[in-house]
Motif scaffolding. Structure first.
Motif, short mmCIF file in Angstrom:
data_model
loop_
_atom_site.label_atom_id
_atom_site.label_comp_id
_atom_site.label_asym_id
_atom_site.label_seq_id
_atom_site.Cartn_x
_atom_site.Cartn_y
_atom_site.Cartn_z
N LEU A 142 0.84 -1.19 0.00
CA LEU A 142 0.00 0.00 0.00
C LEU A 142 0.88 1.25 0.00
O LEU A 142 1.42 1.66 1.03
N GLN A 143 1.02 1.81 -1.19
CA GLN A 143 1.88 2.96 -1.39
C GLN A 143 1.10 4.05 -2.12
O GLN A 143 0.03 3.81 -2.68
N THR A 144 1.65 5.26 -2.11
CA THR A 144 1.07 6.37 -2.87
C THR A 144 0.92 5.97 -4.34
O THR A 144 1.85 5.40 -4.93
N LEU A 145 -0.24 6.24 -4.89
CA LEU A 145 -0.51 5.92 -6.29
C LEU A 145 0.00 7.06 -7.17
O LEU A 145 -0.45 8.20 -7.03
N GLU A 146 0.93 6.76 -8.05
CA GLU A 146 1.49 7.77 -8.95
C GLU A 146 0.83 7.64 -10.31
O GLU A 146 0.68 6.54 -10.84
N THR A 160 -14.80 9.75 -9.63
CA THR A 160 -15.62 8.78 -10.37
C THR A 160 -15.41 7.37 -9.83
O THR A 160 -16.37 6.60 -9.67
N THR A 161 -14.16 7.02 -9.56
CA THR A 161 -13.84 5.69 -9.04
C THR A 161 -14.51 5.44 -7.70
O THR A 161 -15.08 4.37 -7.45
N LEU A 206 -0.15 12.64 -7.66
CA LEU A 206 -0.03 11.64 -6.60
C LEU A 206 -1.38 11.49 -5.92
O LEU A 206 -2.02 12.49 -5.59
N ILE A 207 -1.81 10.25 -5.72
CA ILE A 207 -3.09 9.99 -5.08
C ILE A 207 -2.85 9.16 -3.82
O ILE A 207 -2.25 8.08 -3.89
N ASP A 208 -3.29 9.68 -2.70
CA ASP A 208 -3.18 8.95 -1.43
C ASP A 208 -4.56 8.70 -0.86
O ASP A 208 -5.48 9.51 -1.04
N LEU A 209 -4.70 7.60 -0.15
CA LEU A 209 -5.96 7.24 0.48
C LEU A 209 -5.74 6.88 1.94
O LEU A 209 -4.67 6.43 2.32
N ARG A 210 -6.78 7.07 2.69
CA ARG A 210 -6.80 6.62 4.09
C ARG A 210 -8.20 6.08 4.36
O ARG A 210 -9.19 6.72 4.04
N SER A 229 -8.88 -2.11 -3.74
CA SER A 229 -9.96 -2.09 -4.74
C SER A 229 -9.99 -0.75 -5.47
O SER A 229 -10.18 -0.70 -6.69
N PHE A 230 -9.80 0.33 -4.72
CA PHE A 230 -9.78 1.66 -5.34
C PHE A 230 -8.61 1.78 -6.31
O PHE A 230 -8.77 2.24 -7.45
N ILE A 231 -7.42 1.39 -5.87
CA ILE A 231 -6.23 1.52 -6.71
C ILE A 231 -6.39 0.70 -8.00
O ILE A 231 -6.07 1.17 -9.09
#
Length: 240
Positions: A142-146, A160-161, A206-210, A229-231
């Protein structure tokens, strides 16, 4: 006229139906807000359903009950849901007892709108060092999505996701790059809170989630699964 099954066959079947009813009641208790009592009842019903299922499975294999094997197995069906749910919970015990998962553990996304929805009895939102260490050990992926997409494109796709995943959006702030949402679990109706942060960088964004559970010590891996699931959905849409 068919012969009435032996009491040794009837009564385990009745008990299986009884524990199935208790399982349904436990879900209603959790949904009413009494989640600790409901989960305890849920665990007991699942355990006893598994025992009844095991008893009837062994019973069906005994030579004495060979002729009634199909009857026994049919009467054991009500015990299957409880036994299956207990098995799922047992398999999830390998995950760490944490309920706050983030892709950026140094500077995690923060909640704003969700704070007024969580209530006074919800889990705290402080990421402790112990939780960080457990997450790094259990979920190193689980890392930052680039993304090479522009900031605006990534933000819109993230929004949208989240909607496509069925999350209830409670905050949209394109200027700040934040999206907040609530995801309600199907059976127990637990509400877990999610915050998405989109930032720009030289290569794109960069996309981060919590993702955080409002109640309970362990999320049984649900928050990590939600982020994955989001990524996966974001990447699939970005590449499509």
């Amino acid at each position: 006229m068919s012969e009435t099954p032996s009491a040794w066959i009837r009564w385990p079947g009745y008990i299986a139906w009884f524990f199935l009813a208790i399982l349904a009641i436990s879900v209603l208790v959790v949904r009413s807000g009494n989640w600790q009592q409901g989960l305890l009842l849920y665990a007991i019903a699942g355990l006893l359903s598994a025992l009844v299922l095991a008893f009837m499975a062994v019973q069906s294999l005994l030579p004495r009950w060979r002729g009634a094997r199909m009857t026994i197995l049919k009467r054991a069906l009500p015990a299957l849901p409880g036994a299956a749910l207990l098995l799922m919970a047992t398999q999830a015990r390998d995950v760490p007892p944490i309920h706050d998962i983030a892709t950026d553990l140094v500077d995690p996304p923060v909640f704003e709108e969700v704070l007024r929805l969580r209530g006074n009895n919800s889990n705290p939102l402080e990421l402790t060092e112990d939780v960080v260490e457990q997450q790094l050990a259990a979920y190193p992926d689980l890392q930052t999505l680039e993304s090479p997409r522009s900031y605006a494109s990534s933000y819109n796709l993230a929004l949208t996701t989240a909607r496509d995943l069925g999350w209830e959006i409670v905050r949209e702030d394109a200027n700040a790059g934040y999206i907040e949402a609530v995801d309600t679990t199907a059976i127990m109706q637990f509400k877990d809170d999610v915050v998405i942060r989109v930032q720009t960088n030289a290569e794109g964004s960069l996309i981060d989630l919590r993702s955080v559970s409002r109640v309970g010590v362990s999320d049984l891996g649900a928050n990590a699964k939600r982020i994955r699931s989001f990524i996966a959905a974001f990447k699939a849409s970005a590449e499509g």
